[in-house]
Write a protein that holds these residues in place. Structure first.
Motif, PDB file in Angstrom:
ATOM      1  N   ALA A 106      23.256   1.764  31.384  1.00 40.65           N
ATOM      2  CA  ALA A 106      23.681   0.568  30.660  1.00 40.65           C
ATOM      3  C   ALA A 106      24.506  -0.265  31.629  1.00 40.65           C
ATOM      4  O   ALA A 106      25.297   0.285  32.411  1.00 40.65           O
ATOM      5  N   HIS A 107      24.290  -1.576  31.591  1.00 40.47           N
ATOM      6  CA  HIS A 107      25.010  -2.509  32.450  1.00 40.47           C
ATOM      7  C   HIS A 107      25.509  -3.674  31.624  1.00 40.47           C
ATOM      8  O   HIS A 107      24.859  -4.085  30.670  1.00 40.47           O
ATOM      9  N   ILE A 108      26.634  -4.200  32.038  1.00 39.25           N
ATOM     10  CA  ILE A 108      27.118  -5.465  31.493  1.00 39.25           C
ATOM     11  C   ILE A 108      27.502  -6.300  32.699  1.00 39.25           C
ATOM     12  O   ILE A 108      28.047  -5.769  33.671  1.00 39.25           O
ATOM     13  N   TYR A 109      27.160  -7.585  32.660  1.00 41.09           N
ATOM     14  CA  TYR A 109      27.433  -8.385  33.845  1.00 41.09           C
ATOM     15  C   TYR A 109      27.452  -9.879  33.547  1.00 41.09           C
ATOM     16  O   TYR A 109      26.913 -10.345  32.553  1.00 41.09           O
ATOM     17  N   ILE A 110      28.106 -10.565  34.444  1.00 47.17           N
ATOM     18  CA  ILE A 110      28.067 -12.018  34.495  1.00 47.17           C
ATOM     19  C   ILE A 110      26.971 -12.335  35.496  1.00 47.17           C
ATOM     20  O   ILE A 110      26.981 -11.803  36.612  1.00 47.17           O
ATOM     21  N   PRO A 147      26.206   5.170  19.890  1.00 42.07           N
ATOM     22  CA  PRO A 147      27.669   4.983  19.813  1.00 42.07           C
ATOM     23  C   PRO A 147      28.311   4.825  21.196  1.00 42.07           C
ATOM     24  O   PRO A 147      29.250   4.036  21.356  1.00 42.07           O
ATOM     25  N   ASP A 148      27.799   5.548  22.206  1.00 45.03           N
ATOM     26  CA  ASP A 148      28.326   5.399  23.566  1.00 45.03           C
ATOM     27  C   ASP A 148      28.019   4.013  24.125  1.00 45.03           C
ATOM     28  O   ASP A 148      28.849   3.412  24.812  1.00 45.03           O
ATOM     29  N   LEU A 149      26.830   3.525  23.833  1.00 46.11           N
ATOM     30  CA  LEU A 149      26.461   2.181  24.291  1.00 46.11           C
ATOM     31  C   LEU A 149      27.340   1.124  23.638  1.00 46.11           C
ATOM     32  O   LEU A 149      27.848   0.211  24.305  1.00 46.11           O
ATOM     33  N   ILE A 150      27.549   1.256  22.341  1.00 47.45           N
ATOM     34  CA  ILE A 150      28.398   0.307  21.622  1.00 47.45           C
ATOM     35  C   ILE A 150      29.828   0.369  22.153  1.00 47.45           C
ATOM     36  O   ILE A 150      30.462  -0.662  22.383  1.00 47.45           O
ATOM     37  N   ALA A 151      30.325   1.580  22.389  1.00 47.74           N
ATOM     38  CA  ALA A 151      31.687   1.749  22.912  1.00 47.74           C
ATOM     39  C   ALA A 151      31.821   1.157  24.317  1.00 47.74           C
ATOM     40  O   ALA A 151      32.911   0.744  24.720  1.00 47.74           O
ATOM     41  N   PHE A 152      30.741   1.116  25.049  1.00 49.43           N
ATOM     42  CA  PHE A 152      30.740   0.510  26.381  1.00 49.43           C
ATOM     43  C   PHE A 152      30.684  -1.019  26.289  1.00 49.43           C
ATOM     44  O   PHE A 152      31.472  -1.720  26.922  1.00 49.43           O
ATOM     45  N   PHE A 153      29.754  -1.543  25.490  1.00 44.74           N
ATOM     46  CA  PHE A 153      29.540  -2.982  25.440  1.00 44.74           C
ATOM     47  C   PHE A 153      30.615  -3.752  24.680  1.00 44.74           C
ATOM     48  O   PHE A 153      31.060  -4.812  25.129  1.00 44.74           O
ATOM     49  N   LYS A 154      31.016  -3.257  23.506  1.00 46.47           N
ATOM     50  CA  LYS A 154      31.894  -4.033  22.621  1.00 46.47           C
ATOM     51  C   LYS A 154      33.202  -4.478  23.291  1.00 46.47           C
ATOM     52  O   LYS A 154      33.494  -5.676  23.318  1.00 46.47           O
TER      53      LYS A 154
END
Length: 160
Positions: free
Chosen positions: A62-66, A132-139
Motif C-alpha cells: 500500500a502506498h500513499i503519495y503526493i 483494517p490495516d489499509l484503512i489504518a494506514f490511509f486514514k
C-alpha cells in the motif's frame, strides 16, 4: 501462520478493489476536512492541475503519495522545489518522514515527481482481513495531508 494465496480472475480482482475503495470512501465520508468542509477523500481535489494526493493498494503493498504529474519537466520540478520549502511543515503534520523523488517513472513510463510513504508490512487489498490495516494506514495520512494542504495550498497558487 502463512497467509494463503488466492488467485482471482481479473473481474473478481477488479470487484474486490472497487469494494474496498467504495467502503473506504463511505467510511471517510463521515470525516470532515480540516476546514470543516465535505471532502471526497478518494479523489482529493488539490485545486492545482497535475497535482494529486493518491492512495494505492495491490496484492503486496500500500502506498500513499503526493504526485506531481505536470507534463512540462521544468514546471514539475518547480512544483517539487516548492514542496521542499514546505518539507518541515509536511513532516510535522504527518508525524513521520516521507520519501522524496524528484523524478519517478509511473507504471506507464511517464515521468512524475513523488513524495510518499509505503506501508512497511505486507498487505493485500484482495484480502478483506487486511482492510483494517489499509484503512489504518490511509486514514490518518490523508487527514494529515488535508491539514497540511489547508495551510500550504496558498504557496502553490502560482501553479493554478
Amino acid at each position: 501462520m502463512k497467509k494463503g494465496k488466492t488467485l482471482y480472475s481479473r473481474e473478481e480482482a477488479k470487484k474486490l478493489k472497487e469494494k474496498f475503495w467504495t467502503g473506504f470512501g463511505q467510511f471517510m465520508a463521515l470525516v470532515p476536512g480540516e476546514d470543516g468542509q465535505k471532502i471526497n477523500w478518494i479523489n482529493y481535489k488539490t485545486g492545482i492541475r497535475h497535482l494529486f494526493f493518491r492512495m494505492d493498494a495491490d496484492n503486496k503493498n500500500a502506498h500513499i503519495y503526493i504526485e506531481i504529474a505536470h507534463p512540462d519537466e521544468g514546471i514539475r520540478l518547480l512544483m517539487f522545489e516548492q514542496f521542499q520549502t514546505y518539507r518541515t511543515l509536511l513532516h510535522a503534520e504527518l508525524d513521520e518522514e516521507w520519501e522524496w523523488d524528484a523524478t519517478y517513472y509511473d507504471a506507464y513510463g511517464k515521468p512524475t515527481s513523488r513524495i510518499g510513504k509505503r506501508l512497511d508490512t505486507r498487505v493485500s487489498v484482495f484480502r478483506q482481513e487486511d482492510w483494517p490495516d489499509l484503512i489504518a494506514f490511509f486514514k490518518p495520512r490523508m487527514m494529515a495531508l488535508d491539514a497540511f494542504w489547508s495551510t500550504a495550498r496558498y504557496g502553490f497558487d502560482l501553479f493554478k
